[in-house]
Design a protein around this motif. Structure first.
Motif, PDB file in Angstrom:
ATOM      1  N   PHE A 108      -1.991  26.556   4.764  1.00 39.49           N
ATOM      2  CA  PHE A 108      -2.156  25.805   3.517  1.00 39.49           C
ATOM      3  C   PHE A 108      -3.570  26.018   3.014  1.00 39.49           C
ATOM      4  N   THR A 133       0.401  18.851  -1.931  1.00 43.33           N
ATOM      5  CA  THR A 133       0.124  17.472  -1.534  1.00 43.33           C
ATOM      6  C   THR A 133      -1.288  17.113  -1.988  1.00 43.33           C
ATOM      7  N   ARG A 158      -4.686  14.377  -1.656  1.00 40.81           N
ATOM      8  CA  ARG A 158      -5.370  13.337  -0.889  1.00 40.81           C
ATOM      9  C   ARG A 158      -6.094  12.432  -1.881  1.00 40.81           C
ATOM     10  N   TYR A 172      -4.490  16.572  10.959  1.00 39.70           N
ATOM     11  CA  TYR A 172      -3.805  16.372   9.691  1.00 39.70           C
ATOM     12  C   TYR A 172      -2.471  17.111   9.673  1.00 39.70           C
ATOM     13  N   VAL A 173      -1.437  16.404   9.268  1.00 38.45           N
ATOM     14  CA  VAL A 173      -0.138  17.045   9.064  1.00 38.45           C
ATOM     15  C   VAL A 173       0.099  17.124   7.559  1.00 38.45           C
ATOM     16  N   PHE A 174       0.346  18.315   7.074  1.00 38.82           N
ATOM     17  CA  PHE A 174       0.512  18.564   5.640  1.00 38.82           C
ATOM     18  C   PHE A 174       1.530  17.592   5.041  1.00 38.82           C
ATOM     19  N   GLY A 175       1.089  16.887   4.003  1.00 37.50           N
ATOM     20  CA  GLY A 175       1.981  15.973   3.312  1.00 37.50           C
ATOM     21  C   GLY A 175       2.205  14.645   4.010  1.00 37.50           C
ATOM     22  N   VAL A 176       1.626  14.464   5.189  1.00 36.57           N
ATOM     23  CA  VAL A 176       1.842  13.209   5.928  1.00 36.57           C
ATOM     24  C   VAL A 176       0.548  12.400   6.029  1.00 36.57           C
ATOM     25  N   GLY A 177      -0.511  13.033   6.537  1.00 37.84           N
ATOM     26  CA  GLY A 177      -1.783  12.308   6.620  1.00 37.84           C
ATOM     27  C   GLY A 177      -2.548  12.676   7.873  1.00 37.84           C
ATOM     28  N   GLU A 178      -3.603  11.899   8.131  1.00 35.16           N
ATOM     29  CA  GLU A 178      -4.563  12.214   9.191  1.00 35.16           C
ATOM     30  C   GLU A 178      -4.644  11.107  10.229  1.00 35.16           C
ATOM     31  N   GLU A 218      -1.909   9.947   1.224  1.00 33.46           N
ATOM     32  CA  GLU A 218      -1.392  11.307   1.107  1.00 33.46           C
ATOM     33  C   GLU A 218      -0.239  11.242   0.114  1.00 33.46           C
ATOM     34  N   PRO A 264       2.444  13.649  -1.303  1.00 35.19           N
ATOM     35  CA  PRO A 264       3.078  14.971  -1.371  1.00 35.19           C
ATOM     36  C   PRO A 264       4.005  15.089  -2.567  1.00 35.19           C
TER      37      PRO A 264
END
Lengths: 384, 287
Positions: free
Chosen positions: A108, A298, A300, B59-65, A289, A291
């Motif tokens: 990404f 996505t 932030r 961090y997981v893409f689209g999920v968060g940290e 987040e 998406p």
């Protein structure tokens, strides 16, 4: 005026009828002017296109849990104190995108949010608010500079106003932040409004401040104007609606985690977060987040958060600060106590917003006074 | 398009809080709810140097940290190792990532264990539950510089035998003659031949020279509180006891406010603290 820019330390008189020219000059210099305006029954900060956007002839009455706009008997431009907004909303917006990430095959790519390059002119910054700006500067620029805050902050023109009156919940004198504007400004105005006279004493604080005055009709200051301004500030200082003894506050707060007052105030506190939203220095925030539906992109976001929220301390599905008393204690102990350890300053500037905007009229000055009373020593047998 | 057409200045490509893309090299189950992830940078470059006790934001893409301690060998510059308990939305998403999938990493953050202060001294490591992963890098460090330290005593406690992480590695450590590694569980059935009881119950049996010992504790706050009390009672000064704290974290750089513990930002001033610095906060309720 002469072609040379007024320099730091210079002082002038600006006639009320030339105030529009002053605003035009700021705008011509490339600034977007934001300042006080009347909306929804309160004086809030918004875009100032013309002087008519200012709360001309308005004032307010403030007390714990109470705020009412009222008409003034004159046409003062700055005849009020501070409302529910603070300048932090421009430097540290309540909801802000930090970056966007897009899927790129197995990996990404992250793109930072570009900052809006338009410099802002803060019109009507009060002394307590200048102090608040210095505090949030330490928070967001003291370590790794926060990119969005720094980008905006370094381009801000601070047009300060010395308060001509104190509000019912003001206590800047106690906190040593006002009402006089003495430093950290680009321009400082004092509104002089007496019979037959309506003018502003303008003090130049920086080169950036001086440069926006170049095409404004100005007069040299008079001794009488100086005397009037001194009297105005002294009068404001002597009419504070509240006071708070700041002596030893850090140690008082940090050494009293078990004071019974925390339980008493928690019986009233709704954990509504109003005090933290209205506070010009509260900086806590969370991230979100966001998406896209196809999960290819996505975002932030950063959003104001509050130590009064139960979620704020959630650890393994359980909040560390589950009780209202622990959350109020955290807020006050941080604001007046541990802020010193973290940033070398109190987190309170005495603006009174937390008092005015508390729906149940909790008063920080009253709570501090109560915490100064030592808790009753446990007596064997419980007798007196 | 003509090359002299002015273009808006490009946005900076990296934000200090933006994660760098890594990929999952390996994911192995430790217990029913805890996995160890081995992650390496997508670009094949080295990982930033880290100290034992520091953490990363994963961090997981689209999920968060989420903030997760480093638990691998600190000298390995090709990968990072994190042991993660599936305890929420983000850690659940991490647990489901198969090899090859992208993970964002930013860090390392925080202050680690004071390994230099341990030189020439006896060392006591006490771990409760998932307190072992943040201590493993320090154990790797001690063992790879074995001659610099005195006795090394490790006490590791878990709820049940099924909750023990790094099971095979613990067997190896227990074979070593230059390290004493005790394991205890709170509860066990008859298949367990080891000790049963709280980690603090092992303290009378831990061997060290009190005046020349440093202790590193990591686990639930209540475990650290009582372990520190008991170690102090056995003569280790408060200033030689170190603990690793855990708090909700969003930024990891001391500006989001979430991880405050008294005047400390756990992300920046910790997560490893000298016990005497935070003792009062540890003792108070809901700090």
């Amino acid at each position: 005026m002469t072609a040379a820019s007024p320099a730091a330390g210079d002082r002038f008189l600006l006639d009320r009828r030339d105030f529009s020219a002053f605003l035009t000059s700021i705008r011509t210099a490339g600034y977007r002017i934001v300042g006080p305006t009347v909306r929804d029954g309160a004086i809030v900060y918004g875009d100032i296109q013309a002087e008519s956007d200012l709360p001309i002839g308005w004032t307010e009455r403030q007390d714990a849990g109470r705020y009412r706009l009222e008409r003034r008997s004159d046409q003062a431009l700055f005849g009020y104190v501070v409302g529910p907004h603070s300048w932090k909303k421009y430097l540290f917006p309540s909801h802000e995108r930090l970056w966007t990430a897009t899927r790129d095959g197995p990996t990404f790519a992250v793109i930072s949010e570009p900052s809006d390059p338009t410099p802002l002119a803060f019109l009507g910054v009060r002394a307590c608010e200048l102090a608040a700006l210095k505090i949030t500067d330490k928070v967001f620029m003291g370590g790794i500079p926060d990119p969005s805050y720094s980008a905006r902050r370094t381009r801000v023109l601070r047009v300060a106003v010395q308060c001509g009156q104190a509000g019912g919940t003001c206590f800047c004198v106690s906190m040593g932040t006002g009402p006089g504007v003495t430093s950290d400004y680009d321009l400082s105005l004092t509104e002089i409004l007496t019979e037959g006279r309506h003018e502003f004493l303008v003090a130049v604080g920086t080169e950036a401040g001086g440069s926006v005055l170049r095409s404004v009709p100005l007069r040299p200051p008079t001794d009488e104007a100086d005397r009037t301004v001194t009297a105005i500030v002294a009068h404001t200082a002597s009419s504070m609606g509240r006071s708070m003894d700041p002596t030893g506050l850090r140690d008082l707060l940090l050494s009293n985690p078990d004071h019974p007052r925390w339980e008493r105030v928690a019986k009233r506190c709704l954990s509504c977060t109003n005090c933290t939203m209205a506070c010009p220095t509260c900086f806590c925030h969370t991230t979100e987040e966001v998406p896209s539906l196809d999960a290819e992109k996505t975002e932030r976001w950063r959003r104001w958060d509050s130590c009064f929220n139960l979620e704020f301390t959630k650890l393994h599905a359980t909040p560390v600060r589950a009780s209202s008393s622990s959350r109020y204690r955290q807020w006050l102990t941080h604001k007046l106590g541990s802020w010193h350890d973290q940033f070398g300053t109190s987190g309170c500037v005495g603006c009174g917003r937390c008092i005015t905007w508390c729906p149940v009229a909790i008063d920080i000055t009253e709570e501090v006074a109560a915490l100064r009373v030592p808790p009753p020593a446990p007596t064997p047998g419980g007798g007196h | 398009m003509a090359s002299d057409v002015p273009s808006p200045s490009p946005a900076p490509s990296s934000h200090p809080l933006a994660p760098a893309p890594y990929f999952v090299r390996r994911q192995t189950a430790e217990t029913g709810d805890t996995n160890t992830l081995v992650l390496a940078p997508m670009d094949g470059g080295p990982v930033p140097p880290a100290l034992p006790g520091q953490f990363n934001m994963l961090y997981v893409f689209g999920v968060g940290e989420a903030a997760i301690s480093l638990s691998g060998d600190p000298t390995d510059s090709t990968q990072v190792v994190h042991t993660v308990r599936n305890a929420g939305r983000i850690t659940a998403a991490l647990a489901q990532l198969p090899p090859g999938k992208a993970v964002g990493v930013r860090g390392p953050y925080g202050r680690g264990w004071p390994v230099d202060a341990a030189a020439g001294r006896d060392v006591v490591l006490m771990a409760g539950g998932l307190g072992l992963p943040p201590l493993r890098p320090v154990l790797y460090h001690f063992l790879s510089h074995r001659a610099q330290y005195g006795r090394i005593e490790v006490v590791y406690g878990a709820r049940t035998p099924k909750d023990l992480v790094y099971y095979d590695q613990i067997q190896e450590w227990r074979q070593r003659s230059d390290l004493r590694f005790q394991v205890t569980v709170d509860a066990a059935d008859r298949s367990w031949y080891g000790d049963v009881g709280l980690v603090t119950a092992r303290i009378p049996d831990v061997r060290f020279e009190p005046g020349n010992t440093i202790a590193f504790l990591c686990g639930p706050e209540i475990m650290m509180k009582y372990a520190a009390r008991d170690l102090e009672a056995r003569g280790i000064p408060r200033s030689s006891i170190w603990i690793s704290m855990e708090r909700n974290m969003k930024c990891a750089v001391g500006i989001c406010g979430h991880c405050q513990f008294g005047p400390e930002f756990v992300c920046r001033d910790g997560p490893v603290f000298r016990y005497d610095v935070v003792r009062d906060w540890l003792a108070a309720r809901e700090i």
